[in-house]
Design an enzyme around this catalytic site. Sequence first.
Site, short mmCIF file in Angstrom:
data_model
loop_
_atom_site.label_atom_id
_atom_site.label_comp_id
_atom_site.label_asym_id
_atom_site.label_seq_id
_atom_site.Cartn_x
_atom_site.Cartn_y
_atom_site.Cartn_z
CD GLN A 100 -0.45 -12.50 2.46
OE1 GLN A 100 0.57 -13.02 1.53
NE2 GLN A 100 -0.92 -11.27 1.50
CE1 TYR A 170 -2.17 -18.98 -3.08
CE2 TYR A 170 -3.02 -16.43 -2.80
CZ TYR A 170 -2.17 -17.74 -3.46
OH TYR A 170 -1.48 -17.55 -4.64
CB ALA A 348 2.81 -4.61 -4.85
NE ARG A 349 -0.01 -4.06 -10.14
CZ ARG A 349 -0.54 -4.04 -10.82
NH1 ARG A 349 -0.57 -4.57 -12.39
NH2 ARG A 349 -2.17 -3.51 -9.98
#
Length: 409
Positions: A100, A170, A348-349
């Site tokens: 990323q 971001y 992800a988790r």
Amino acid sequence: MKDSLLFTPYRLGNTTLRNRTIRSAAFESMGKDFGPTQQLKDYHVSVARGGIGMTTLAYAAVCRSGLSFNKQLWLRDEIVPALADITDAIHREGAAASIQIGHCGNMTHWSTAGCFPIGASTGFNLYSPTFVRGMRRDEIAETARCFGEAVRTAHRAGFDCVEVHAGHGYLISQFLSPYTNRRRDEYGGSLENRMRFMKVCLEEVMKAAAETGTAVLVKHNMEDGFKSGIQIPESIEIAKEIEKFGVDGIVLTSGFVSKAPMAVMRGRIPTKTMSYYMPWSSWPQKIVVNLFGQWMIKQYDFEECYFLENALKFRAELKCPLVYVGGLVSRAGIEKVLDAGFEMVQMARALVNDPAFVDKLKAGDETTRSGCDHRDYCMARMYSVDMQCCHNCREEIPEHLWKELRKIK
């Protein structure tokens, strides 16, 4: 079990993924001095060995001014050999490798960015906390070029794909959102103007991708998660502009780290656990989060596939491949998403809880479910220490923290 797309190959740019799963770019906090570590390598290799189609190294800044933490990667030639060591190991396990790329913008710090923090507009970011200076036109052009150069650097390091981070508040997201973009020049005001920075960045990215054969995904906010941010109708228009660049896929997400962090991942974050792991060098934030965090941070109940309802609105409007992320914890949930027309899924988790989760899905049936119970301990320690699950943490968790975690359960 009915015919499923889950374990069928998928052609992503010049790379064929062995299945439709991607380890999403949730920040591991496993770097050091803006470079990779053995811990970062070991984690991603374990995920690759566990059956993932592609694993994504999280948050690599395209230039020094985009760094918020020492444990983030700064994508530069100096770390290419160490990154190549990681990508080689991932490839040996049969998975593809992605990284990323992004810029933290107003969530940077002088100590890490090496300069006064810059963003879409001048102001103060309470989340960091820090004063921020709005970017000059020459800085905008140079940062866009850095996005393109980051693709070339990623290619030299052996990555098959880059994921451009255009969400979560971001830098690119800061230009897109009316909440953070208060500019009065050609980069602010109307949606067309607010998209301008994103478009110049993507121009550079796609030019570099064409040179190197690198696949490109773009992480995009469906909504910011609060009234003064981007809403779905405007976000669909942004997604259509992204689609025009010929990207290999759009990752649909939501939430704004500095305003609505839990809109990103959902669940009830253990704020006392978060403050416990924060360093004493940040003692004002540590004390405030400990005493008032549960009221400061808007909490969301977790539910499986929590972004699906909104993501379907984008599926109806877009022709390009879409990657679903958000609350995938079971084979049944993943099948539901793929059946709804999404080409790939990110998690992800579930993979922090068990790096071999994908292999277990393959060996199981529709009742197969992750052992992650979304106490969000991993998130509470993510920025201060590293991303680990409370069920397999390498160190002992104090009993007073377990008391909070049990209440969340």
